[in-house]
Design an enzyme around this catalytic site. Structure first.
Site, PDB file in Angstrom:
ATOM      1  CB  SER A  38      -0.960  -0.054   1.198  1.00 23.31           C
ATOM      2  OG  SER A  38      -1.980   0.902   1.073  1.00 23.31           O
TER       3      SER A  38
ATOM      4  CE  LYS B  88       0.106   5.344  -1.930  1.00 24.23           C
ATOM      5  NZ  LYS B  88      -0.734   4.837  -2.992  1.00 24.23           N
TER       6      LYS B  88
ATOM      7  CD1 TRP C 143      -8.123   3.129  -2.042  1.00 25.77           C
ATOM      8  CD2 TRP C 143      -9.954   3.919  -3.029  1.00 25.77           C
ATOM      9  NE1 TRP C 143      -8.251   4.452  -1.683  1.00 25.77           N
ATOM     10  CE2 TRP C 143      -9.365   4.965  -2.278  1.00 25.77           C
ATOM     11  CE3 TRP C 143     -11.133   4.184  -3.751  1.00 25.77           C
ATOM     12  CZ2 TRP C 143      -9.905   6.248  -2.224  1.00 25.77           C
ATOM     13  CZ3 TRP C 143     -11.673   5.464  -3.687  1.00 25.77           C
ATOM     14  CH2 TRP C 143     -11.058   6.477  -2.928  1.00 25.77           C
TER      15      TRP C 143
ATOM     16  CG  HIS D 151      -5.555  -2.662   0.322  1.00 30.21           C
ATOM     17  ND1 HIS D 151      -4.831  -2.260  -0.771  1.00 30.21           N
ATOM     18  CD2 HIS D 151      -5.041  -1.977   1.377  1.00 30.21           C
ATOM     19  CE1 HIS D 151      -3.935  -1.364  -0.410  1.00 30.21           C
ATOM     20  NE2 HIS D 151      -4.030  -1.185   0.896  1.00 30.21           N
TER      21      HIS D 151
END
Length: 354
Positions: A187, A191, A280, A315
């Protein structure tokens, strides 16, 4: 698609990239754009990273692995201190090592630790929230912000800087294989891992799981139910450079997209792992940036070093994701080919790519 993805091979002087030397020039241009607009510039590399071993022990519940806990320190008055936990398999090394920054909230289970150790990998874990807090309400008053209060860097850049400081420590450990360092994140941690891998050529394998907007996703192409730049910056503006706010609703005007970030890793190894039900995180857009970044790998004759893997579900970073990553790492580091496929098109891929 709202607008085509920017060309990886078009130099700012109007020329096309045709040689490896020109690619290095183009790579520098792409990095400048991404740091200027999206993440902000990382704080400087310190002259040294001090370390202190806090404890060492053998973990009987983890196949007699050698466990140690270290305190890393950067600067002095003020100083930044953070902890790094290291698990090394029993036996003789050196061992390839996996570095995770998700020790703050997504801890590694014993099941995963054993899976990593039994594949012959060491595991290092730190908390990126010890570098800078994942809390915009605290402002820029703690952690790395105390050392470097100025600058346009957001939390993702700070966390990537933290990955790099851990690498400073790991490459000096004789029980670890300095040429086989992998970084992984989930998540928002994905990044940070992507940016860390893009910027540090000591990192041999970069892995991002469900990293979405500002990670492996695509600003220009958003699948149904995916996070928009406006959504991300409304909740987490402190992750990024302030300049990124200028492109809310104008993503098509960005001079880059996230395939640039992936291409910066080339020709080193890169894997993105995605969940088809995690809308998402924009799995459709992630497929698109994967396809575009693969052109850089193809140009550098390293196409086998980029992979993408999809699973059902939502997720999270679970055992299945870790297994896929370890299969890919075995292929990249050890030449062991598994039955796992790392470039399989989802059913909607043709429509997205077209």
């Amino acid at each position: 698609m709202d607008s085509p993805l920017p060309d990886l091979f078009h130099l700012e002087n109007g020329q096309s990239v045709e040689t490896a030397l020109q690619w290095r020039q183009r790579r520098a241009e792409m990095l400048d754009q991404i740091l200027d607009i999206e993440y902000g510039h990382l704080p400087p590399v310190p002259k040294q990273v001090l370390s202190e071993t806090l404890q060492e022990y053998v973990a009987s519940n983890l196949d007699q692995a050698n466990c140690s806990q270290h305190r890393l320190q950067v600067g002095n008055s003020p100083a930044l201190d953070f902890r790094l936990d290291l698990l090394v398999p029993a036996g003789s090394g050196p061992f390839p090592v996996v570095l995770s920054g998700d020790g703050c909230w997504h801890t590694v289970s014993d099941e995963v630790k054993l899976a990593v150790l039994r594949r012959g990998y060491a595991l290092a874990v730190f908390s990126r929230a010890e570098i800078v807090p994942d809390n915009g309400h605290l402002g820029r008053t703690t952690g790395l912000y105390r050392l470097y209060p100025q600058g346009d860097y957001g939390a993702i850049s700070a966390w990537a800087w933290g990955f790099h400081r851990c690498v400073d420590f790991l490459i000096e450990r004789p029980e670890l294989e300095a040429k086989c360092i992998a970084v992984i994140g989930h998540s928002r941690g994905g990044k940070a891992a992507l940016l860390a891998g893009a910027m540090d050529e000591r990192i041999a394998l970069t892995v991002a799981n469900n990293s979405g907007c500002g990670g492996a996703g695509c600003h220009r192409w958003r699948g149904e139910g995916s996070e928009a730049l406006e959504d991300c910056l409304k909740t987490f503006p402190y992750w990024f450079s302030p300049r990124l706010q200028e492109y809310i609703g104008k993503e098509g005007q960005l001079p880059f997209d996230q395939h640039y970030l992936k291409a910066l890793v080339a020709p080193r190894s890169l894997l993105t792992t995605e969940a088809l039900g995690d809308l998402w995180a924009n799995p459709e857009g992630t497929w698109l940036t994967h396809q575009a970044a693969r052109e850089a790998y193809r140009f550098l004759q390293a196409e086998e070093k980029i992979g993408i893997w999809f699973r059902d579900g939502g997720h999270h970073l679970g055992v299945a994701d870790w297994k896929a990553f370890l299969d890919f790492a075995d292929w990249q580091f050890k030449g062991i080919v598994s039955t796992c496929r790392f470039d399989v098109s989802p059913v909607w891929a043709k429509a997205v790519s077209g």
